[in-house]
Write a protein that holds these residues in place. Structure first.
Motif, short mmCIF file in Angstrom:
data_model
loop_
_atom_site.label_atom_id
_atom_site.label_comp_id
_atom_site.label_asym_id
_atom_site.label_seq_id
_atom_site.Cartn_x
_atom_site.Cartn_y
_atom_site.Cartn_z
N LYS A 217 -4.40 60.41 -1.95
CA LYS A 217 -3.30 61.38 -1.89
C LYS A 217 -3.37 62.19 -0.61
N ALA B 57 -1.01 60.96 2.14
CA ALA B 57 0.36 61.47 2.03
C ALA B 57 0.45 62.89 2.59
N ARG C 128 8.63 59.66 6.20
CA ARG C 128 8.85 58.41 5.47
C ARG C 128 7.52 57.82 5.01
N LEU D 216 6.07 59.91 2.14
CA LEU D 216 6.73 59.63 0.86
C LEU D 216 6.29 58.28 0.30
N LYS D 217 6.15 57.32 1.18
CA LYS D 217 5.70 55.99 0.75
C LYS D 217 4.31 56.07 0.13
N HIS D 218 3.40 56.80 0.78
CA HIS D 218 2.05 56.94 0.25
C HIS D 218 2.04 57.78 -1.03
N ALA D 219 2.85 58.80 -1.08
CA ALA D 219 2.90 59.64 -2.28
C ALA D 219 3.40 58.85 -3.48
N ALA D 220 4.26 57.86 -3.22
CA ALA D 220 4.80 57.04 -4.30
C ALA D 220 3.83 55.93 -4.71
N GLY D 221 2.73 55.81 -3.99
CA GLY D 221 1.74 54.79 -4.32
C GLY D 221 2.03 53.45 -3.67
N ASN D 222 2.89 53.43 -2.67
CA ASN D 222 3.23 52.18 -2.01
C ASN D 222 2.53 52.02 -0.67
#
Length: 130
Positions: A93, A96, A120, A123-129
Protein backbone atom coordinates in the motif's frame (compact mmCIF):
# COMPACT_ATOMS: atom_id res chain seq x y z
CA UNK A 1 27.98 -28.89 26.14
CA UNK A 2 29.61 -27.01 23.27
CA UNK A 3 26.44 -27.35 21.19
CA UNK A 4 24.38 -25.92 23.99
CA UNK A 5 26.75 -22.97 24.35
CA UNK A 6 26.74 -22.34 20.59
CA UNK A 7 22.94 -22.52 20.51
CA UNK A 8 22.67 -20.02 23.36
CA UNK A 9 25.15 -17.67 21.70
CA UNK A 10 23.27 -17.86 18.38
CA UNK A 11 19.99 -17.16 20.15
CA UNK A 12 21.50 -14.16 21.94
CA UNK A 13 22.89 -12.85 18.64
CA UNK A 14 19.47 -13.20 17.03
CA UNK A 15 17.74 -11.40 19.88
CA UNK A 16 20.35 -8.64 19.74
CA UNK A 17 19.89 -8.20 15.98
CA UNK A 18 16.11 -7.97 16.33
CA UNK A 19 16.53 -5.50 19.16
CA UNK A 20 18.93 -3.34 17.14
CA UNK A 21 16.57 -3.33 14.13
CA UNK A 22 13.71 -2.18 16.33
CA UNK A 23 15.89 0.42 17.96
CA UNK A 24 16.89 1.95 14.59
CA UNK A 25 13.26 2.50 13.66
CA UNK A 26 12.36 3.82 17.11
CA UNK A 27 15.42 6.09 17.16
CA UNK A 28 14.34 7.60 13.82
CA UNK A 29 10.85 8.19 15.23
CA UNK A 30 12.34 9.83 18.31
CA UNK A 31 14.54 12.12 16.19
CA UNK A 32 11.49 13.17 14.20
CA UNK A 33 9.49 13.98 17.34
CA UNK A 34 12.37 16.14 18.59
CA UNK A 35 12.58 17.98 15.27
CA UNK A 36 15.94 16.43 14.32
CA UNK A 37 14.81 15.87 10.74
CA UNK A 38 18.20 15.10 9.21
CA UNK A 39 18.88 12.45 11.85
CA UNK A 40 15.37 11.04 11.40
CA UNK A 41 15.83 10.70 7.64
CA UNK A 42 19.22 9.04 8.08
CA UNK A 43 17.81 6.69 10.70
CA UNK A 44 14.87 5.62 8.57
CA UNK A 45 17.11 5.06 5.55
CA UNK A 46 19.58 3.07 7.62
CA UNK A 47 16.77 0.92 8.98
CA UNK A 48 15.31 0.31 5.50
CA UNK A 49 18.70 -0.65 4.10
CA UNK A 50 19.56 -3.00 6.95
CA UNK A 51 16.08 -4.57 7.13
CA UNK A 52 14.83 -4.72 3.53
CA UNK A 53 12.56 -7.68 4.25
CA UNK A 54 11.02 -6.20 7.39
CA UNK A 55 7.41 -5.06 6.93
CA UNK A 56 8.44 -1.65 8.29
CA UNK A 57 11.06 -1.08 5.57
CA UNK A 58 8.61 0.54 3.12
CA UNK A 59 7.22 2.60 6.00
CA UNK A 60 10.73 3.78 6.81
CA UNK A 61 11.33 4.81 3.17
CA UNK A 62 7.96 6.59 3.07
CA UNK A 63 8.71 8.42 6.32
CA UNK A 64 12.17 9.50 5.17
CA UNK A 65 10.87 10.82 1.85
CA UNK A 66 7.91 12.53 3.55
CA UNK A 67 10.20 14.31 5.99
CA UNK A 68 12.32 15.52 3.06
CA UNK A 69 9.17 16.70 1.29
CA UNK A 70 7.28 18.37 4.12
CA UNK A 71 9.75 19.33 6.83
CA UNK A 72 13.03 19.84 4.96
CA UNK A 73 11.32 20.99 1.73
CA UNK A 74 13.90 19.18 -0.40
CA UNK A 75 11.71 18.05 -3.30
CA UNK A 76 14.49 16.34 -5.32
CA UNK A 77 15.49 14.23 -2.29
CA UNK A 78 11.83 13.46 -1.57
CA UNK A 79 11.20 12.47 -5.18
CA UNK A 80 14.22 10.15 -5.13
CA UNK A 81 12.99 8.58 -1.91
CA UNK A 82 9.49 7.97 -3.21
CA UNK A 83 10.86 6.54 -6.47
CA UNK A 84 12.99 4.14 -4.44
CA UNK A 85 9.94 3.15 -2.41
CA UNK A 86 7.73 2.37 -5.42
CA UNK A 87 10.51 0.44 -7.16
CA UNK A 88 11.52 -1.67 -4.14
CA UNK A 89 8.04 -2.30 -2.72
CA UNK A 90 5.57 -2.14 -5.63
CA UNK A 91 3.15 -4.62 -4.08
CA UNK A 92 2.52 -2.67 -0.89
CA UNK A 93 0.00 0.00 0.00
CA UNK A 94 3.01 2.24 0.50
CA UNK A 95 3.65 2.19 -3.25
CA UNK A 96 0.22 3.75 -3.84
CA UNK A 97 0.99 6.39 -1.21
CA UNK A 98 4.41 6.95 -2.76
CA UNK A 99 2.86 7.57 -6.18
CA UNK A 100 0.40 10.02 -4.61
CA UNK A 101 3.28 11.94 -3.07
CA UNK A 102 5.19 11.84 -6.38
CA UNK A 103 2.12 13.40 -8.02
CA UNK A 104 2.06 16.16 -5.38
CA UNK A 105 5.74 16.87 -6.02
CA UNK A 106 5.10 17.01 -9.77
CA UNK A 107 2.25 19.46 -9.22
CA UNK A 108 4.52 21.62 -7.08
CA UNK A 109 7.03 21.60 -9.94
CA UNK A 110 4.27 22.51 -12.44
CA UNK A 111 4.60 19.21 -14.31
CA UNK A 112 0.92 18.36 -14.83
CA UNK A 113 1.44 15.45 -17.28
CA UNK A 114 3.82 13.72 -14.86
CA UNK A 115 1.47 14.38 -11.94
CA UNK A 116 -1.43 12.78 -13.82
CA UNK A 117 0.72 9.76 -14.63
CA UNK A 118 1.72 9.35 -10.99
CA UNK A 119 -1.90 9.70 -9.84
CA UNK A 120 -2.90 7.03 -12.36
CA UNK A 121 -0.18 4.69 -11.09
CA UNK A 122 -1.20 5.37 -7.51
CA UNK A 123 -4.83 4.52 -8.22
CA UNK A 124 -3.77 1.38 -10.05
CA UNK A 125 -1.70 0.23 -7.08
CA UNK A 126 -4.39 1.19 -4.58
CA UNK A 127 -6.85 -0.96 -6.51
CA UNK A 128 -4.47 -3.93 -6.28
CA UNK A 129 -3.58 -3.92 -9.96
CA UNK A 130 0.05 -2.97 -9.50
Amino acid sequence: MNRRLITILLLLAFVASVSVAGDLFQDAMDHFRRGNYEAAVKGYLKFAEANAKDERAPVALFNAASINMVEVEDLPAAKGGFLELVSKYPDTKWAAEGYRRLAEISLALNDLPQALDYYRLGLKHAAGNG
